[in-house]
Design a protein around this motif. Structure first.
Motif, PDB file in Angstrom:
ATOM      1  N   GLU A 135      69.895  12.504   2.686  1.00 46.13           N
ATOM      2  CA  GLU A 135      70.932  12.077   1.747  1.00 46.13           C
ATOM      3  C   GLU A 135      70.726  10.614   1.360  1.00 46.13           C
ATOM      4  O   GLU A 135      71.487   9.740   1.771  1.00 46.13           O
ATOM      5  CB  GLU A 135      72.324  12.268   2.365  1.00 46.13           C
ATOM      6  N   PRO A 136      69.689  10.323   0.578  1.00 43.52           N
ATOM      7  CA  PRO A 136      69.474   8.940   0.171  1.00 43.52           C
ATOM      8  C   PRO A 136      70.520   8.480  -0.831  1.00 43.52           C
ATOM      9  O   PRO A 136      71.195   9.295  -1.470  1.00 43.52           O
ATOM     10  CB  PRO A 136      68.089   8.990  -0.484  1.00 43.52           C
ATOM     11  N   ILE A 137      70.646   7.188  -0.963  1.00 37.48           N
ATOM     12  CA  ILE A 137      71.469   6.576  -2.015  1.00 37.48           C
ATOM     13  C   ILE A 137      70.545   6.301  -3.198  1.00 37.48           C
ATOM     14  O   ILE A 137      69.472   5.711  -3.026  1.00 37.48           O
ATOM     15  CB  ILE A 137      72.123   5.284  -1.506  1.00 37.48           C
ATOM     16  N   VAL A 138      70.956   6.720  -4.390  1.00 37.75           N
ATOM     17  CA  VAL A 138      70.082   6.622  -5.562  1.00 37.75           C
ATOM     18  C   VAL A 138      70.777   5.833  -6.661  1.00 37.75           C
ATOM     19  O   VAL A 138      71.935   6.102  -6.999  1.00 37.75           O
ATOM     20  CB  VAL A 138      69.698   8.022  -6.093  1.00 37.75           C
ATOM     21  N   PHE A 139      70.069   4.854  -7.219  1.00 35.08           N
ATOM     22  CA  PHE A 139      70.505   4.120  -8.403  1.00 35.08           C
ATOM     23  C   PHE A 139      69.598   4.530  -9.558  1.00 35.08           C
ATOM     24  O   PHE A 139      68.370   4.389  -9.456  1.00 35.08           O
ATOM     25  CB  PHE A 139      70.401   2.611  -8.177  1.00 35.08           C
ATOM     26  N   THR A 140      70.194   5.018 -10.645  1.00 39.21           N
ATOM     27  CA  THR A 140      69.393   5.543 -11.752  1.00 39.21           C
ATOM     28  C   THR A 140      70.175   5.437 -13.051  1.00 39.21           C
ATOM     29  O   THR A 140      71.420   5.411 -13.027  1.00 39.21           O
ATOM     30  CB  THR A 140      68.992   7.010 -11.468  1.00 39.21           C
ATOM     31  N   PRO A 141      69.512   5.376 -14.207  1.00 41.27           N
ATOM     32  CA  PRO A 141      70.237   5.326 -15.478  1.00 41.27           C
ATOM     33  C   PRO A 141      71.001   6.619 -15.738  1.00 41.27           C
ATOM     34  O   PRO A 141      70.652   7.692 -15.231  1.00 41.27           O
ATOM     35  CB  PRO A 141      69.127   5.137 -16.519  1.00 41.27           C
ATOM     36  N   VAL A 142      72.037   6.526 -16.566  1.00 45.31           N
ATOM     37  CA  VAL A 142      72.813   7.701 -16.932  1.00 45.31           C
ATOM     38  C   VAL A 142      72.099   8.529 -17.987  1.00 45.31           C
ATOM     39  O   VAL A 142      72.425   9.694 -18.196  1.00 45.31           O
ATOM     40  CB  VAL A 142      74.222   7.285 -17.422  1.00 45.31           C
ATOM     41  N   ALA A 143      71.099   7.953 -18.649  1.00 44.30           N
ATOM     42  CA  ALA A 143      70.395   8.631 -19.742  1.00 44.30           C
ATOM     43  C   ALA A 143      69.690   9.887 -19.239  1.00 44.30           C
ATOM     44  O   ALA A 143      69.193   9.939 -18.109  1.00 44.30           O
ATOM     45  CB  ALA A 143      69.390   7.684 -20.379  1.00 44.30           C
ATOM     46  N   ASP A 144      69.632  10.903 -20.115  1.00 47.72           N
ATOM     47  CA  ASP A 144      68.957  12.144 -19.758  1.00 47.72           C
ATOM     48  C   ASP A 144      67.452  11.943 -19.619  1.00 47.72           C
ATOM     49  O   ASP A 144      66.799  12.614 -18.814  1.00 47.72           O
ATOM     50  CB  ASP A 144      69.237  13.216 -20.815  1.00 47.72           C
ATOM     51  N   SER A 145      66.883  11.053 -20.412  1.00 46.60           N
ATOM     52  CA  SER A 145      65.440  10.778 -20.372  1.00 46.60           C
ATOM     53  C   SER A 145      65.230   9.288 -20.118  1.00 46.60           C
ATOM     54  O   SER A 145      64.908   8.520 -21.038  1.00 46.60           O
ATOM     55  CB  SER A 145      64.772  11.199 -21.676  1.00 46.60           C
ATOM     56  N   PRO A 146      65.421   8.835 -18.894  1.00 38.48           N
ATOM     57  CA  PRO A 146      65.348   7.404 -18.601  1.00 38.48           C
ATOM     58  C   PRO A 146      63.937   6.859 -18.757  1.00 38.48           C
ATOM     59  O   PRO A 146      62.946   7.579 -18.602  1.00 38.48           O
ATOM     60  CB  PRO A 146      65.823   7.316 -17.151  1.00 38.48           C
ATOM     61  N   VAL A 147      63.848   5.572 -19.047  1.00 38.74           N
ATOM     62  CA  VAL A 147      62.565   4.889 -19.185  1.00 38.74           C
ATOM     63  C   VAL A 147      62.595   3.620 -18.350  1.00 38.74           C
ATOM     64  O   VAL A 147      63.675   3.091 -18.050  1.00 38.74           O
ATOM     65  CB  VAL A 147      62.272   4.548 -20.664  1.00 38.74           C
ATOM     66  N   PRO A 148      61.430   3.106 -17.967  1.00 33.79           N
ATOM     67  CA  PRO A 148      61.399   1.835 -17.220  1.00 33.79           C
ATOM     68  C   PRO A 148      62.111   0.730 -17.979  1.00 33.79           C
ATOM     69  O   PRO A 148      62.016   0.623 -19.202  1.00 33.79           O
ATOM     70  CB  PRO A 148      59.898   1.554 -17.095  1.00 33.79           C
ATOM     71  N   GLY A 149      62.839  -0.095 -17.241  1.00 29.76           N
ATOM     72  CA  GLY A 149      63.562  -1.202 -17.855  1.00 29.76           C
ATOM     73  C   GLY A 149      64.909  -0.828 -18.423  1.00 29.76           C
ATOM     74  O   GLY A 149      65.484  -1.580 -19.210  1.00 29.76           O
ATOM     75  N   SER A 150      65.450   0.309 -18.007  1.00 29.48           N
ATOM     76  CA  SER A 150      66.749   0.743 -18.536  1.00 29.48           C
ATOM     77  C   SER A 150      67.902  -0.099 -18.017  1.00 29.48           C
ATOM     78  O   SER A 150      68.973  -0.132 -18.632  1.00 29.48           O
ATOM     79  CB  SER A 150      66.995   2.215 -18.177  1.00 29.48           C
ATOM     80  N   TRP A 151      67.703  -0.773 -16.869  1.00 29.33           N
ATOM     81  CA  TRP A 151      68.782  -1.580 -16.300  1.00 29.33           C
ATOM     82  C   TRP A 151      68.181  -2.650 -15.406  1.00 29.33           C
ATOM     83  O   TRP A 151      66.964  -2.780 -15.332  1.00 29.33           O
ATOM     84  CB  TRP A 151      69.796  -0.701 -15.572  1.00 29.33           C
ATOM     85  N   GLY A 152      69.033  -3.403 -14.709  1.00 38.51           N
ATOM     86  CA  GLY A 152      68.566  -4.609 -14.046  1.00 38.51           C
ATOM     87  C   GLY A 152      68.246  -4.527 -12.577  1.00 38.51           C
ATOM     88  O   GLY A 152      67.653  -5.453 -12.027  1.00 38.51           O
ATOM     89  N   GLY A 153      68.642  -3.463 -11.878  1.00 41.22           N
ATOM     90  CA  GLY A 153      68.323  -3.354 -10.462  1.00 41.22           C
ATOM     91  C   GLY A 153      69.340  -4.007  -9.542  1.00 41.22           C
ATOM     92  O   GLY A 153      70.468  -4.317  -9.923  1.00 41.22           O
ATOM     93  N   ILE A 154      68.927  -4.221  -8.285  1.00 48.35           N
ATOM     94  CA  ILE A 154      69.799  -4.739  -7.226  1.00 48.35           C
ATOM     95  C   ILE A 154      69.320  -6.129  -6.819  1.00 48.35           C
ATOM     96  O   ILE A 154      68.133  -6.345  -6.592  1.00 48.35           O
ATOM     97  CB  ILE A 154      69.803  -3.808  -6.005  1.00 48.35           C
TER      98      ILE A 154
END
Length: 450
Positions: A135-154
């Protein structure tokens, strides 16, 4: 008047009964604000339950799914629950004194709303985000087809020392970091996967998958994956934090990067590039403006597998050690990078190597152009003492003949390995060359494959 003994006994018993009855109070929840408030209860029994505080998030709907959207500051202890859908909009800052807890199995989405989402743990704040292999914790874009650089990270900002001044400001306005507390604690992260992060905001202003800014040794980091980011997978800006069991997969700039005086430990690291892009497996700097700035970047790192891929420009390289970094490297495998295996450059860095404060031992570099050493005066200084000298127990080749034990990035060899436990008790017994033993694949289950 004569009273019978039986009558006296009855009166005493009755009196006893009268004394006992008032003490029998009905128990239950006596708080009117609780969801299980009992108006008939006279004594609280500690069973009160409360509805979740919804004032700190906004419910939004995206593609028919309801998310709890978070924006701005988190200034009291909060928990992201695994049973709910969570979303970050813009910069989300956990402020000093607050702890953000994220339950195992939680997925946190980055909004696609014109903002630059990121999660920043400010100085004095903490994150408690520990998943499990199942049961990992996952951070990911909400977009159906995400691409690199979609958000800023932790981003974790601590009070540990840096060499660019007492404090500094994180890239993208992600918080102040630095100080004089080498043992500072920014919390715990384990079995966490960050996907499609690393948003590029401008020249030398890029966010990464994980950014550890002045983080102290009290912070605990293990089993982390940075997956398909547009900038670095993991970057250390000074500090003393250590990282164990980490995999950087398909990140388009450097897979691991440090600068400004990082002096923590690392063990069991994997670089797994893909054809969509990638630069250095490891880029290691001290300080670009002042190569002798103190405290020096001076980590100890063991059991690393760097697997490169030709992305079409023949420019990828395994390690680039420069700008005055120190460090000790043990039990590395470097292969598949089209430019070179390891480059050491700049006079101060080469001086560190000659003086024994930058070492590379018991490793395999089976890669085109295994080593290159560059001074300011000479482009290819082959006469300088280097990592290929006898006594370092390194093996080099350029044809793949030394890495037949690898299947992808999985596989190790005992032949010629060193013992990292001689460096201290933080290190595990990894007396083999490479990061992931075939019979003990610690990446299985919680990571995402390219």
């Amino acid at each position: 008047m004569k009273i019978k003994k039986s009558t006296v006994k009855m009166m005493v018993l009755a009196g006893a009964l009268v004394a006992v009855v008032p003490a029998c109070k009905k128990k239950g929840c006596t708080d009117p604000n609780a969801t299980n408030y009992n108006a008939e209860a006279k004594k609280d029994d500690g069973t009160c339950t409360y509805a979740p505080d919804s004032s700190w998030y906004t419910e939004v709907e995206v593609s028919g799914v309801t998310y709890r959207q978070i924006a701005g500051n988190i200034d009291v202890d909060r928990t992201l629950t695994a049973g709910d859908n969570w979303m970050l909009s813009g910069g989300v800052f956990v402020t000093s004194g607050a702890t953000l807890t994220i339950e195992a199995g939680t997925t946190v989405h980055a909004a696609d709303d014109g903002t630059t989402p990121f999660l920043s743990i400010n100085q004095g704040a903490k994150i408690n985000a520990c998943g499990t292999a199942s049961e990992p914790i996952v951070f990911t874009p909400v977009a159906d087809s995400p691409v690199p650089g979609s958000w800023g990270g932790i981003i974790l900002n601590g009070y540990a020392p840096i060499n660019t001044g007492t404090t500094a400001e994180g890239e993208g306005g992600t918080g102040t970091y630095g100080g004089n507390d080498a043992t500072d604690n920014s919390g715990t992260m384990c079995y966490v996967r960050v996907e499609y992060a690393g948003k590029i905001l401008g020249t030398d202003n890029e966010l990464n998958g994980f950014s550890f800014n002045g983080c102290g040794s009290g912070t605990t980091l293990h089993h982390l994956q940075a997956y398909k980011g547009s900038d670095d997978g993991f970057e250390f800006f000074g500090g003393t934090v250590s990282l164990k069991y980490a995999i950087s997969s398909g990140n388009q700039d450097d897979s691991f990067d440090w600068t400004h005086g990082w002096s923590g430990n690392g063990q069991f690291w994997v670089v797994n590039q893909d054809a969509s892009g990638g630069d250095r497996g490891i880029e290691a700097d001290n300080n670009g403006d002042n190569n002798t700035a103190d405290p020096y970047s001076d980590p100890k790192i063991a059991n690393v597998t760097l697997v490169g891929v030709n992305d079409g420009d023949d420019n990828n390289q395994g390690l680039k050690l420069r700008e005055g970094t120190k460090g000790n490297f043990l039990n590395f495998v470097v292969t598949g990078f089209p430019k070179r295996g390891c480059q050491v450059e700049h006079d101060v860095t080469l001086g560190n190597m000659d003086g024994g404060s930058l070492t590379f031992k018991n490793s395999i570099v089976d890669n085109l152009n295994p080593f290159k050493f560059t001074t300011s005066a000479e482009e290819d200084a082959t006469g300088i003492a280097n990592f290929e000298e006898a006594g370092n127990n390194n093996a080099t080749a350029e044809d793949g003949s030394l890495v037949g034990f690898l299947s992808g990035y999985v596989g190790t060899t005992d032949s010629g390995a060193g013992d990292p436990t001689t460096w201290g008790e933080w290190f595990e017994a990894g007396s083999f060359i490479g990061a992931v033993p075939a019979g003990d694949d610690w990446t299985a289950g919680w990571t995402k494959e390219l």
